[in-house]
Design an enzyme around this catalytic site. Sequence first.
Site, PDB file in Angstrom:
ATOM      1  N   LYS A  77      95.533  47.313   1.840  1.00  0.00           N
ATOM      2  CA  LYS A  77      97.033  47.973   1.787  1.00  0.00           C
ATOM      3  C   LYS A  77      97.794  47.565   3.043  1.00  0.00           C
ATOM      4  O   LYS A  77      96.831  47.414   4.123  1.00  0.00           O
ATOM      5  CB  LYS A  77      96.529  49.633   1.592  1.00  0.00           C
ATOM      6  N   SER A 152      99.954  56.009  -3.269  1.00  0.00           N
ATOM      7  CA  SER A 152     100.779  55.155  -2.663  1.00  0.00           C
ATOM      8  C   SER A 152     100.078  53.735  -2.528  1.00  0.00           C
ATOM      9  O   SER A 152     100.782  52.861  -2.088  1.00  0.00           O
ATOM     10  CB  SER A 152     101.111  55.700  -1.183  1.00  0.00           C
ATOM     11  N   SER A 176      95.901  58.873  -3.114  1.00  0.00           N
ATOM     12  CA  SER A 176      96.630  57.436  -3.178  1.00  0.00           C
ATOM     13  C   SER A 176      95.646  56.273  -3.344  1.00  0.00           C
ATOM     14  O   SER A 176      96.340  55.340  -3.776  1.00  0.00           O
ATOM     15  CB  SER A 176      97.201  57.322  -1.666  1.00  0.00           C
TER      16      SER A 176
HETATM   17  N1  GLN Z   1     101.084  61.344  -3.454  1.00  0.00           N
HETATM   18  C1  GLN Z   1     100.580  61.930  -2.160  1.00  0.00           C
HETATM   19  C2  GLN Z   1     101.904  62.225  -1.171  1.00  0.00           C
HETATM   20  O1  GLN Z   1     102.667  61.816  -1.452  1.00  0.00           O
HETATM   21  C3  GLN Z   1      99.436  61.451  -1.517  1.00  0.00           C
HETATM   22  C4  GLN Z   1      99.749  60.226  -0.769  1.00  0.00           C
HETATM   23  C5  GLN Z   1      98.314  59.781  -0.159  1.00  0.00           C
HETATM   24  O2  GLN Z   1      97.312  59.868  -0.571  1.00  0.00           O
HETATM   25  N2  GLN Z   1      98.645  58.785   0.781  1.00  0.00           N
HETATM   26  O3  GLN Z   1     101.579  62.520   0.089  1.00  0.00           O
END
Ligand code: GLN
Length: 481
Positions: A77, A152, A176
């Site tokens: 990532k 994400s 994520s």
């Molecule tokens: N979807 C969650 C957020 O928007 C989790 C994001 C993540 O785990 N980085 O914060």
Amino acid sequence: MTATLLAGTSAGIVAAVQSGTASPESMVAAAFARMRVADAGASGLNVFVSSDETASGRAAEHAPRTGPLAGVPVALKDNIATPFLTTSCGSRVLEGYVSPFEATAARKLREAGAVLIGKTTMDEFAMGSSTEHSAFGPARNPLDRARVPGGSSGGSAVAVAAGICPIALGSETGGSVRQPAAFCGIVGVKPTYGRVSRFGLVAFASSLDNIGVFGRTVDDAALAMEVISGDDTRNDATSAPSSQVAPALRSQQADLQGVVIGKPREYFPPTLDASMRERAERGLEALRARGAEIRDVSLPHTTLAVPAYYIIAPAECSANLARFDGARYGLRIEGDGLRAMYEATRSSGFGAEVTRRVLLGTYVLSAGYYDAYYRKAMQVRQLIRQDFDRVFATGVHALFTLTTPTPAFKFGELSDPYAMYMSDIFTVTANLAEVPAMSVPIGRVNNLPVGGQVIAPKFSEATMFRVSYALEAELGAAAHR
Ligand code: GLN
């Protein structure tokens, strides 16, 4: 032959490289060939933000051929620092930024013989559940290109699901890794907070952030997790000492005799979609078939998790993202004086979701509202931790739930930020409680993958993997139907 190896498991690649029947260079060339196919055309998957075939080829020449990941192409990532390729966090503010140092997890993969092939598409600063908040365009779900891959860490999930590499790293603050794994029909693991060093992971919400792994199989995910785990207290003060971290996670033990699995009532609400529920029940049935005892349990504060998360995460992000001010990293837009430079840089460097969270976080931390919002959310977090502690203290070894309440949604379908936040309902709890959790494919609904989630007590990754191995073995091909 390399294409066949690439479509298989890491273990298969490692065996071929260690015995000399395949080379790391040929595996990297196969990964890039596959990448070109995946990214081709107007509806290409948009997996990578940066990649460099010549540089990866050179890295392959130097890769240790005896390591536990010898010759395995991997994707990271784009918020995991590497001194080659970008670390842009999906943001204009860091567009083209190259880190002067290497994240501990990236170094461990490299030293194990893996070769980095690219940095992947993500929601800006890991805020989102779809990659639609990427400043460089979203990634697409390889199973249905009109749908999101999840987020994400969407790009890393797609790299694995589309067969470009067998394992990839993502990051987890509230789901994520698990959520995109569920949406793309692969395995995704969030470790116990502290098991994997956060050194070199660009901070979003430091008390919730973890580096996690994607794999096509439970065994590949276990292998990658073994490699990146371990004490790094020198670089990350929250890294867990070796005495707490059981290193061995791989096993082929596929029976669950004597294992008690909790089915938390709050994760099976009456509003849950009937087909999703049916898939979850089939997962539980598979665990029972392997000898597990399924027990009804309750985590009563679950409904408070999303509201608490969306106060704590923005609060921490507002502090962490203060460093992107035009003076230190990446983008700088000059203005009339220092303050104007900060304003201009941050206003044009950050996208709408990041801006929303910085504003929200600043608000809940401000003097007049700290007690009402931030302190209250921290108290709720403690209640959520206690929910897990209580259930695990009754002799329950692991919990089983769905990873998400729905399969992958279409682009633009969750345009209301609140609706997007609510889709994290089953995943944010594990980050708040700091416990390990993983998503494993358990079947399809409307031909879209559905993930089952296994949650275990802190540092009980070995139990979590044992349950997941059994689930995968029992479901067999049904996990992808
Ligand atoms: N979807 C969650 C957020 O928007 C989790 C994001 C993540 O785990 N980085 O914060």
